[in-house]
Scaffold this motif. Structure first.
Motif, PDB file in Angstrom:
ATOM      1  N   VAL A 200      24.948  22.342  17.292  1.00 31.31           N
ATOM      2  CA  VAL A 200      24.204  23.578  17.092  1.00 31.31           C
ATOM      3  C   VAL A 200      25.214  24.689  16.877  1.00 31.31           C
ATOM      4  O   VAL A 200      26.122  24.887  17.695  1.00 31.31           O
ATOM      5  N   VAL A 201      25.081  25.417  15.771  1.00 28.40           N
ATOM      6  CA  VAL A 201      26.031  26.464  15.393  1.00 28.40           C
ATOM      7  C   VAL A 201      25.379  27.830  15.616  1.00 28.40           C
ATOM      8  O   VAL A 201      24.303  28.096  15.076  1.00 28.40           O
ATOM      9  N   LEU A 202      26.040  28.678  16.403  1.00 29.63           N
ATOM     10  CA  LEU A 202      25.513  30.004  16.727  1.00 29.63           C
ATOM     11  C   LEU A 202      26.517  31.087  16.332  1.00 29.63           C
ATOM     12  O   LEU A 202      27.723  30.820  16.233  1.00 29.63           O
ATOM     13  N   PRO A 203      26.053  32.318  16.105  1.00 32.45           N
ATOM     14  CA  PRO A 203      26.980  33.423  15.820  1.00 32.45           C
ATOM     15  C   PRO A 203      27.995  33.589  16.948  1.00 32.45           C
ATOM     16  O   PRO A 203      27.682  33.366  18.124  1.00 32.45           O
ATOM     17  N   ASP A 204      29.204  33.981  16.597  1.00 31.75           N
ATOM     18  CA  ASP A 204      30.279  34.091  17.585  1.00 31.75           C
ATOM     19  C   ASP A 204      29.902  34.983  18.762  1.00 31.75           C
ATOM     20  O   ASP A 204      30.230  34.682  19.912  1.00 31.75           O
ATOM     21  N   GLU A 205      29.214  36.092  18.479  1.00 32.13           N
ATOM     22  CA  GLU A 205      28.909  37.057  19.543  1.00 32.13           C
ATOM     23  C   GLU A 205      27.842  36.564  20.511  1.00 32.13           C
ATOM     24  O   GLU A 205      27.626  37.165  21.562  1.00 32.13           O
ATOM     25  N   ASP A 206      27.177  35.461  20.149  1.00 34.07           N
ATOM     26  CA  ASP A 206      26.063  34.993  20.974  1.00 34.07           C
ATOM     27  C   ASP A 206      26.436  33.837  21.887  1.00 34.07           C
ATOM     28  O   ASP A 206      25.562  33.240  22.522  1.00 34.07           O
ATOM     29  N   VAL A 207      27.718  33.493  21.945  1.00 33.34           N
ATOM     30  CA  VAL A 207      28.162  32.426  22.848  1.00 33.34           C
ATOM     31  C   VAL A 207      29.313  32.933  23.697  1.00 33.34           C
ATOM     32  O   VAL A 207      30.113  33.760  23.248  1.00 33.34           O
ATOM     33  N   VAL A 208      29.389  32.460  24.919  1.00 25.36           N
ATOM     34  CA  VAL A 208      30.495  32.814  25.811  1.00 25.36           C
ATOM     35  C   VAL A 208      31.671  31.886  25.558  1.00 25.36           C
ATOM     36  O   VAL A 208      32.816  32.321  25.428  1.00 25.36           O
ATOM     37  N   ASP A 209      31.395  30.583  25.480  1.00 21.94           N
ATOM     38  CA  ASP A 209      32.424  29.586  25.207  1.00 21.94           C
ATOM     39  C   ASP A 209      32.324  29.148  23.753  1.00 21.94           C
ATOM     40  O   ASP A 209      31.243  28.739  23.307  1.00 21.94           O
ATOM     41  N   PRO A 210      33.431  29.191  22.991  1.00 23.59           N
ATOM     42  CA  PRO A 210      33.366  28.808  21.577  1.00 23.59           C
ATOM     43  C   PRO A 210      32.872  27.388  21.351  1.00 23.59           C
ATOM     44  O   PRO A 210      32.208  27.110  20.358  1.00 23.59           O
ATOM     45  N   ILE A 211      33.202  26.487  22.272  1.00 23.42           N
ATOM     46  CA  ILE A 211      32.755  25.098  22.168  1.00 23.42           C
ATOM     47  C   ILE A 211      32.210  24.664  23.519  1.00 23.42           C
ATOM     48  O   ILE A 211      32.911  24.758  24.534  1.00 23.42           O
ATOM     49  N   GLN A 212      30.988  24.216  23.541  1.00 27.00           N
ATOM     50  CA  GLN A 212      30.367  23.732  24.771  1.00 27.00           C
ATOM     51  C   GLN A 212      29.765  22.366  24.500  1.00 27.00           C
ATOM     52  O   GLN A 212      28.805  22.239  23.738  1.00 27.00           O
ATOM     53  N   GLU A 213      30.333  21.340  25.107  1.00 26.20           N
ATOM     54  CA  GLU A 213      29.815  19.989  24.929  1.00 26.20           C
ATOM     55  C   GLU A 213      28.829  19.681  26.048  1.00 26.20           C
ATOM     56  O   GLU A 213      29.133  19.863  27.228  1.00 26.20           O
ATOM     57  N   LEU A 214      27.637  19.234  25.670  1.00 25.67           N
ATOM     58  CA  LEU A 214      26.557  19.018  26.636  1.00 25.67           C
ATOM     59  C   LEU A 214      26.453  17.581  27.103  1.00 25.67           C
ATOM     60  O   LEU A 214      25.582  17.260  27.911  1.00 25.67           O
ATOM     61  N   GLY A 215      27.320  16.709  26.589  1.00 28.08           N
ATOM     62  CA  GLY A 215      27.169  15.284  26.904  1.00 28.08           C
ATOM     63  C   GLY A 215      26.029  14.702  26.097  1.00 28.08           C
ATOM     64  O   GLY A 215      25.741  15.130  24.987  1.00 28.08           O
ATOM     65  N   ARG A 216      25.347  13.715  26.665  1.00 26.16           N
ATOM     66  CA  ARG A 216      24.228  13.083  25.967  1.00 26.16           C
ATOM     67  C   ARG A 216      22.920  13.798  26.270  1.00 26.16           C
ATOM     68  O   ARG A 216      22.587  14.032  27.428  1.00 26.16           O
ATOM     69  N   VAL A 217      22.203  14.141  25.228  1.00 26.77           N
ATOM     70  CA  VAL A 217      20.862  14.701  25.343  1.00 26.77           C
ATOM     71  C   VAL A 217      19.940  13.773  24.571  1.00 26.77           C
ATOM     72  O   VAL A 217      20.114  13.573  23.370  1.00 26.77           O
ATOM     73  N   ARG A 218      19.005  13.166  25.265  1.00 27.10           N
ATOM     74  CA  ARG A 218      18.106  12.185  24.656  1.00 27.10           C
ATOM     75  C   ARG A 218      18.875  11.096  23.913  1.00 27.10           C
ATOM     76  O   ARG A 218      18.510  10.656  22.823  1.00 27.10           O
ATOM     77  N   GLY A 219      19.996  10.703  24.517  1.00 33.00           N
ATOM     78  CA  GLY A 219      20.786   9.605  23.974  1.00 33.00           C
ATOM     79  C   GLY A 219      21.778   9.991  22.897  1.00 33.00           C
ATOM     80  O   GLY A 219      22.493   9.129  22.374  1.00 33.00           O
ATOM     81  N   VAL A 220      21.857  11.280  22.541  1.00 33.68           N
ATOM     82  CA  VAL A 220      22.751  11.729  21.473  1.00 33.68           C
ATOM     83  C   VAL A 220      23.766  12.719  22.039  1.00 33.68           C
ATOM     84  O   VAL A 220      23.399  13.610  22.808  1.00 33.68           O
ATOM     85  N   ARG A 221      25.013  12.577  21.653  1.00 33.31           N
ATOM     86  CA  ARG A 221      26.037  13.528  22.090  1.00 33.31           C
ATOM     87  C   ARG A 221      25.832  14.851  21.364  1.00 33.31           C
ATOM     88  O   ARG A 221      25.687  14.875  20.143  1.00 33.31           O
ATOM     89  N   VAL A 222      25.839  15.948  22.121  1.00 32.23           N
ATOM     90  CA  VAL A 222      25.499  17.256  21.568  1.00 32.23           C
ATOM     91  C   VAL A 222      26.583  18.272  21.919  1.00 32.23           C
ATOM     92  O   VAL A 222      27.106  18.270  23.037  1.00 32.23           O
ATOM     93  N   ALA A 223      26.903  19.125  20.956  1.00 31.36           N
ATOM     94  CA  ALA A 223      27.820  20.236  21.200  1.00 31.36           C
ATOM     95  C   ALA A 223      27.195  21.513  20.653  1.00 31.36           C
ATOM     96  O   ALA A 223      26.493  21.497  19.636  1.00 31.36           O
ATOM     97  N   VAL A 224      27.446  22.623  21.341  1.00 25.60           N
ATOM     98  CA  VAL A 224      27.064  23.947  20.869  1.00 25.60           C
ATOM     99  C   VAL A 224      28.352  24.674  20.552  1.00 25.60           C
ATOM    100  O   VAL A 224      29.265  24.726  21.380  1.00 25.60           O
ATOM    101  N   THR A 225      28.456  25.229  19.345  1.00 27.88           N
ATOM    102  CA  THR A 225      29.707  25.849  18.932  1.00 27.88           C
ATOM    103  C   THR A 225      29.467  27.188  18.248  1.00 27.88           C
ATOM    104  O   THR A 225      28.411  27.412  17.636  1.00 27.88           O
TER     105      THR A 225
END
Length: 308
Positions: free
Chosen positions: A245-270
């Motif tokens: 999931v890609v968000l505007p820079d100003e809307d995230v605290v950490d540039p890369i946040q890995e959530l582990g597995r969500v519903r069996g899929v590895r997910v990152a918010v960046t």
């Protein structure tokens, strides 16, 4: 944020009227810094917003430029967000293979609905005029915000190089799915096969139990992305390495946040600025793809993908 049709204005973040004098504006900025500083119990994401707001209106020249309108108000629809005419490009390195029109579906819907909202017989000289956009219903503003987010991501992934293939605006309507369902981007490269969601909630959003929550969050965006990835995976006979999931820079605290597995899929918010890093290195634990497998997956997707 700020250049988003959904975001609060810099003045709203600083909690002042746009007409205040410079001294009042400066006092409001200092007050908001104290109120939002993480060391005093404030929200780190809002603290970043306050700093960014001051960058935009903290000096007379910057404030004048901001008041004239910026961001989405100047954003004409591109013919191809990941492409530049040879005469306009200074970087001649090979670019990623790109298919589809990033942001095109939402741009088209926005323009159609904006004209309907304005009313029959009304001429819209500039459907992207900031004042007009700000006055439109939130659903219309969300369409434009998401189109701009998709176009921003497309420009980033286009620069990854010839080892990557990207499909934009991929239709993902299964038997029981929404006929308008789509995946914003599918990216194939040495680090894996990823489904991408380019989002703009108009401000910071929180994650709770593997999903985004907040006033600006429509529905369950992460769950919808994962469901649509399953539709494509089954249709093409491929397996995704993860979701991003890609968000505007100003809307995230950490540039890369890995959530582990969500519903069996590895997910990152960046953040947007960190997206290229994530796509080059991959999500932790995701399987790399190389050699003939890249060619096989690309062939399967080319034979399967339809565009929204």
């Amino acid at each position: 944020m700020f250049d988003s049709p959904l975001s609060a204005s810099a003045y709203e973040v600083l909690a002042v009227d746009p007409a205040v004098d410079e001294e009042t504006l400066r006092k409001a900025y200092r007050l908001r810094l104290r109120q939002t500083h993480p060391d005093t119990g404030g929200d780190a994401a809002v603290f970043i917003q306050v700093q960014r707001a001051w960058e935009l209106v903290g000096s007379p020249d910057a404030r004048a430029a901001y008041d004239r309108g910026h961001g989405f108000g100047e954003a004409a629809a591109p013919e191809w967000s990941g492409w530049r005419p040879p005469s306009a490009r200074t970087d001649t390195r090979p670019r990623a293979r790109s298919y589809g029109h990033p942001g095109g579906w939402r741009r088209e819907r926005y323009l159609t609905l904006m004209r309907e909202w304005a009313g029959r017989g009304v001429t819209l000289d500039d459907p992207y005029d900031p004042a007009l956009v700000r006055s439109a219903p939130v659903g219309l503003r969300r369409l434009l915000a998401d189109a701009l987010a998709e176009e921003a991501t497309a420009r980033i992934v286009a620069d990854l190089g010839m080892g990557y293939t990207v499909w934009h605006d991929v239709a993902a309507s299964g038997r029981d799915a929404d006929p308008d369902a789509k995946i914003d981007h599918i990216v194939l490269g040495p680090s894996g096969l990823y489904g991408l969601l380019s989002e703009d909630f108009g401000g910071p959003a929180r994650l709770r139990r593997g999903e985004f929550v907040g006033d600006g969050v429509p529905g369950a965006p992460l769950a919808e992305l994962l469901a649509r990835m399953r539709v494509i995976a089954r249709a093409a006979g491929v397996r995704f390495s993860g979701a991003i999931v890609v968000l505007p820079d100003e809307d995230v605290v950490d540039p890369i946040q890995e959530l582990g597995r969500v519903r069996g899929v590895r997910v990152a918010v960046t953040s947007r600025s960190a997206l290229a890093t994530v796509l080059r290195r991959g999500i932790t634990g995701a399987r790399d793809i190389g050699g003939n497998e890249v060619f096989d997956i690309r062939t399967r997707l080319q034979q399967t993908v339809r565009f929204a």
